[in-house]
Design a protein around this motif. Structure first.
Motif, short mmCIF file in Angstrom:
data_model
loop_
_atom_site.label_atom_id
_atom_site.label_comp_id
_atom_site.label_asym_id
_atom_site.label_seq_id
_atom_site.Cartn_x
_atom_site.Cartn_y
_atom_site.Cartn_z
N TYR A 107 10.84 -6.59 3.35
CA TYR A 107 9.74 -5.86 4.32
C TYR A 107 9.54 -4.77 3.46
N THR A 108 7.92 -4.68 3.53
CA THR A 108 6.99 -3.51 3.49
C THR A 108 6.05 -3.16 3.76
N TYR A 109 5.99 -2.20 4.29
CA TYR A 109 4.78 -1.46 5.15
C TYR A 109 3.53 -0.82 4.29
N SER A 110 2.50 -1.09 4.67
CA SER A 110 1.60 -0.68 3.99
C SER A 110 0.80 -1.07 2.09
N SER A 111 0.73 -0.13 1.29
CA SER A 111 0.68 -0.68 0.05
C SER A 111 1.73 -0.18 -0.48
N GLY A 112 2.50 -0.81 -1.89
CA GLY A 112 3.25 -0.09 -2.83
C GLY A 112 4.14 -1.00 -3.80
N ASN A 113 5.90 -0.58 -4.16
CA ASN A 113 5.72 -1.47 -3.84
C ASN A 113 7.49 -1.19 -3.25
N LYS A 114 7.99 -2.33 -3.31
CA LYS A 114 9.95 -1.65 -3.13
C LYS A 114 10.43 -2.68 -3.67
N GLU A 115 12.05 -2.20 -4.44
CA GLU A 115 12.99 -3.19 -4.78
C GLU A 115 14.23 -3.39 -4.31
N ASP A 116 14.63 -4.41 -4.39
CA ASP A 116 15.72 -4.56 -3.85
C ASP A 116 16.97 -5.46 -4.82
N GLY A 117 17.52 -4.51 -5.46
CA GLY A 117 18.33 -5.80 -7.06
C GLY A 117 17.54 -6.89 -7.46
N ARG A 118 17.50 -7.86 -7.25
CA ARG A 118 16.42 -8.69 -8.43
C ARG A 118 15.03 -8.94 -7.73
N PHE A 119 14.78 -8.67 -6.59
CA PHE A 119 13.57 -8.56 -5.52
C PHE A 119 12.92 -7.51 -5.59
N THR A 120 11.29 -7.90 -5.99
CA THR A 120 10.77 -7.00 -6.30
C THR A 120 9.18 -7.26 -5.33
N ALA A 121 8.56 -6.72 -3.51
CA ALA A 121 7.42 -6.75 -3.76
C ALA A 121 6.59 -5.94 -2.93
N GLN A 122 5.33 -6.40 -3.89
CA GLN A 122 3.85 -5.50 -3.93
C GLN A 122 3.44 -5.68 -2.89
N VAL A 123 2.43 -5.03 -3.15
CA VAL A 123 1.26 -4.95 -1.74
C VAL A 123 0.16 -4.01 -2.63
N ASP A 124 -0.82 -5.14 -2.83
CA ASP A 124 -2.30 -4.38 -2.69
C ASP A 124 -2.85 -4.58 -1.34
N LYS A 125 -3.74 -3.56 -0.34
CA LYS A 125 -3.97 -4.08 -0.07
C LYS A 125 -5.70 -4.09 -0.42
N SER A 126 -5.88 -2.83 -1.39
CA SER A 126 -7.43 -2.79 -1.61
C SER A 126 -7.65 -4.46 -1.92
N SER A 127 -7.07 -5.37 -2.56
CA SER A 127 -7.19 -6.72 -3.00
C SER A 127 -6.79 -7.56 -1.74
N LYS A 128 -5.77 -6.85 -1.29
CA LYS A 128 -5.19 -7.85 0.01
C LYS A 128 -4.66 -9.30 -0.88
N TYR A 129 -3.53 -8.33 -1.06
CA TYR A 129 -3.07 -9.63 -1.43
C TYR A 129 -1.03 -9.23 -2.47
N ILE A 130 -0.39 -10.02 -1.83
CA ILE A 130 0.96 -9.43 -1.65
C ILE A 130 1.67 -10.11 -2.69
N SER A 131 2.55 -10.43 -3.42
CA SER A 131 3.35 -10.31 -4.40
C SER A 131 4.96 -10.35 -3.97
#
Lengths: 114, 115
Positions: free
Chosen positions: A49-73
């Protein structure tokens, strides 16, 4: 055009590969972003789970949010056969036009080969 | 352990029959949802309920009905008016609406097949 677009794949990678899963969205009001993992014939389970823009890491998983591009990974490092599943992105506008309900992508089917 | 229980796991329906899918949660969540999942189409919202005795149509409510008489229970009836009911049905719940950072908790699903 769907509010959330996700490449359904399927995506097939060898064990140990870095996997990149992506979603684009059109609603700029989305603020809460999630990734769910769904094994075959099971219900989805919340992975990240991620709130707004930025990165979040949990073990082997990383969530990334780029609100300016409306793109998450979602990145999976050192992928394992046990990571083989369908991955769904989901997002919420926290009470806007969707009343805070989650809007889901189509899901990407991932297979990690030993 | 708290969670959502869906039953049955597999269900077969004859043409023209109504069938009811059960969903029970012991998480003390206020909001509950029903989704339909078809290959390549992701999750599509059928109905949702924010509180007991209240529910709202989702994107594909035609041919379906629900009730919310108890906080713990949100059964879905697939009526004979639903022309293509074969699918995987998922029930979910959340603490409240908006779902915010807690997201949804899902059940294990019911696979409905028309025979």
């Amino acid at each position: 055009q769907k509010e959330v677009e996700q490449d359904p794949g399927p995506l097939s990678v060898p064990e140990g590969a870095i996997v990149s899963l992506n979603c684009t969205y059109s609603n700029s009001a989305f603020q809460y972003f999630m990734w769910y993992r769904q094994y075959s014939r099971k219900g989805p389970e919340l992975l990240m789970y991620t709130y707004s823009s930025g990165n979040k890491e949990d073990g082997r998983f990383t969530a990334q949010v780029d609100k300016s591009s409306k793109y998450i990974s979602l990145f999976i490092r050192d992928s394992q056969p046990s990571d083989s599943a369908t991955y769904l992105c989901a997002m919420s506008d926290a009470g806007g036009t969707s009343y805070g309900k989650l809007t889901f992508g189509q899901g990407t089917i991932l297979t990690v080969h030993p | 352990d708290g969670g959502i229980t869906q039953s049955p796991k597999y269900l077969f329906r004859k043409e023209g029959q109504n069938v009811t899918l059960s969903c029970e949660q012991n998480l003390n969540h206020d909001a509950m949802y029903w989704y339909r999942q078809d290959p390549g189409q992701g999750l599509r919202l059928i109905y949702y309920s924010q509180i007991v005795n209240d529910f709202q149509k989702g994107d594909i409510a035609e041919g379906y009905s629900v009730s919310r008489e108890k906080k713990e229970s949100f059964p879905l009836t697939v009526t004979s008016a639903q022309k293509n009911p074969t699918a995987f049905y998922l029930c979910a719940s959340s603490i409240d609406l908006p779902a915010l950072n807690y997201g949804y908790t899902f059940g294990s699903g019911t696979r409905l097949t028309v025979v």
